[in-house]
Design an enzyme around this catalytic site. Sequence first.
Site, PDB file in Angstrom:
ATOM      1  N   GLU A 128      -0.909   4.854  -7.933  1.00  0.00           N
ATOM      2  CA  GLU A 128      -0.241   5.597  -6.485  1.00  0.00           C
ATOM      3  C   GLU A 128       0.608   6.250  -7.405  1.00  0.00           C
ATOM      4  OE1 GLU A 128      -2.438   5.765  -4.688  1.00  0.00           O
ATOM      5  OE2 GLU A 128      -1.295   6.454  -2.321  1.00  0.00           O
ATOM      6  N   LYS A 171       0.604  -1.251  -0.188  1.00  0.00           N
ATOM      7  CA  LYS A 171      -0.210  -0.135   0.102  1.00  0.00           C
ATOM      8  C   LYS A 171       1.289   1.099  -0.001  1.00  0.00           C
ATOM      9  CE  LYS A 171      -4.427   2.148   2.266  1.00  0.00           C
ATOM     10  NZ  LYS A 171      -3.902   3.079   2.611  1.00  0.00           N
TER      11      LYS A 171
END
Length: 638
Positions: free
Chosen positions: A340, A287
Amino acid sequence: MAIIVHLLELVKMVLWTYAILCNTFEKCENTTKRLEITEYLVTLFVKVIELTPDGLLELLYMCINKLGPDYEGLELGIGESLLMKAVAQSTGRDMKQLKSDYVKCGDLGTVAKNSKGSQKTLFKPKALTVPHVFRTLKEIAIITGNSAQSKKIDKIKGLLVACQDEEAKFIIRHLEGKLRIGLAEQTVLSALAQAVVFSNKDNSKLSTLKKEELLASAVETVKYVYNQLPTYDVIIPALLKYPIEELLEHCTMHPGVPLKPMLAHPTKSLTEVLDRFENNTFTCEFKYDGERAQIHRHEDGTISVYSRNSENMSVRYPDILNAVDKWVKPSTTSFILDCEAVAWDKEEGKILPFQVLSTRKRKDVKEEEITVRVALFAFDCLYLNGKSLIREPLQKRREKLYESFQETENEFYFAKHMDSNNIEDIQTFLDVSIANYCEGLMVKSFDGSEATYEPSKRSRNWLKVKKDYLTGIGDSMDLVVIGAFYGRGKRTSVYGAFLLACYDPETEEYQTICKLGTGFSDENLQMFYDTLKDHVIEKPKRFYCLGENAVKPDIWFEPVQVWEVKCADLSVSPRYMAGVGRVDPSKGISLRFPRFIRVREDKDPESATTSEQVSEFYFNQANLQGNNHQNGKNMDYY
Ligand code: AMP
């Protein structure tokens, strides 16, 4: 015949009037029942579809109080003081009086309406029409540059002068940026679908049961289509032209229209992850701690980058735009990637903390002046070479991602993943992710029908595991700053502490959750003072839910900033209102020992942590501690 035509024209003209729309708004405001609100809207939409279908798009935008699709970035939300000036000038009342009325009643819309009511006019003004009001609101939003303020005031005055009855109230609320009459976008979508069914004469002959089935499936279709292609500019004309069953064929997702991103549920432990995915295949990914970036390449080669809020960020990332050709394989034409964007140290070849990314300029970025570089980590491919992939399982989407793109140093990488289902392997992978400057893991359903991409959903098919969840409450919260307390000692020239709130999308209220005074640097406090002082309001908004024993700050703000906050735990308190009614009929949930983490530039106030999420955190914590909230533990009466 001529009389009938004339009558029809007359009905059409009446339908175009803004008064008819305000009448529906007024009815919606006077009820809290979602079904009733839907019915009022359906009635209005059916009439419009039958008589003036060309006006449906504008009418719909007025109902959700938007000026166009989110990615066009045209927003209302005019400051209170400017609106007050316009009301004062158009009604001849003085500012002092207006302010005192506003302090008493709390709704500037109502103050404007009452001020008009007390005004004597010789002639009845010409009725406002929906297209005229919509066009003027758009013009007001667009005005920038020299003497923008006075130009805006002039246009607002033009509208207010022509208002009758309730109209001034809603004009002001449109301009404030929120109608607050319970018209959630999901309700409007559902009413739209139903109106399309009702306006088809063939359906009137169907049995009640058949009609109900048809209505339910129409609502599902419209919501499904909207999730993939969130733009009424395409959906409304298609709905008017084709049968609803064919809507999906005519409204397929495509580059240029950002999808609302899929979101993940927080988890507190790896065993919870294993329990959730028992008997299912899943995959773990790092993440990354940066900013979500949805990258689109259109058929004609144009590239756009969109934020988590569907805001067009292309100007912010010229470096990304210029590097795309290097990481796209020649066989790849159009695509939508979910990535991201992370701050990146080119010399060391490593990720930098989120705080570094947040110092990057947001507007007018020139590539040669960029000091904070970013690298992209791609974790999903939603559309490829003219086809949507969102119904495909993640396994397939990942295959396509790897086939169609290639990693390039310092620019584009695939998100690191690990597909073992063994708890020790996952623990090790989590540790590796932290060692690599990530926040933790995303654990995702990998195969089968649960592994599709679910736009706009916080889905249980994606779980997030952050390192600090494993001991804390489960996740940080993103909260809205609604008030401040004067600073003392070292903090006398800035605000010393703040009142925060979560958001309840059902009631459209901000509910207080804690007073926050720790975790700030001196620079933070100075910056908050500088940015928030322009958003000070005289009294709390009527949609701030404060409760009777409320904590009262010295200053109130309009809801403009979202902050990420962590806390030690949650307790029930009579002084705060978060999730009131969910845990206790009159008390809310509050955060104990809250600490500021960062500003969430990528979130607007309505995307803050919801009351439902706060109460979930509370119940999860109670379960974790083996407590029952009703046995008195976790209650904070002071
Ligand atoms: P949160 O903001 O804590 O709800 O976490 C969700 C965010 O994590 C997403 O909106 C993405 O911006 C980010 N993210 C980082 N890595 C991944 C990944 N591998 N898969 C999905 N989202 C990710």
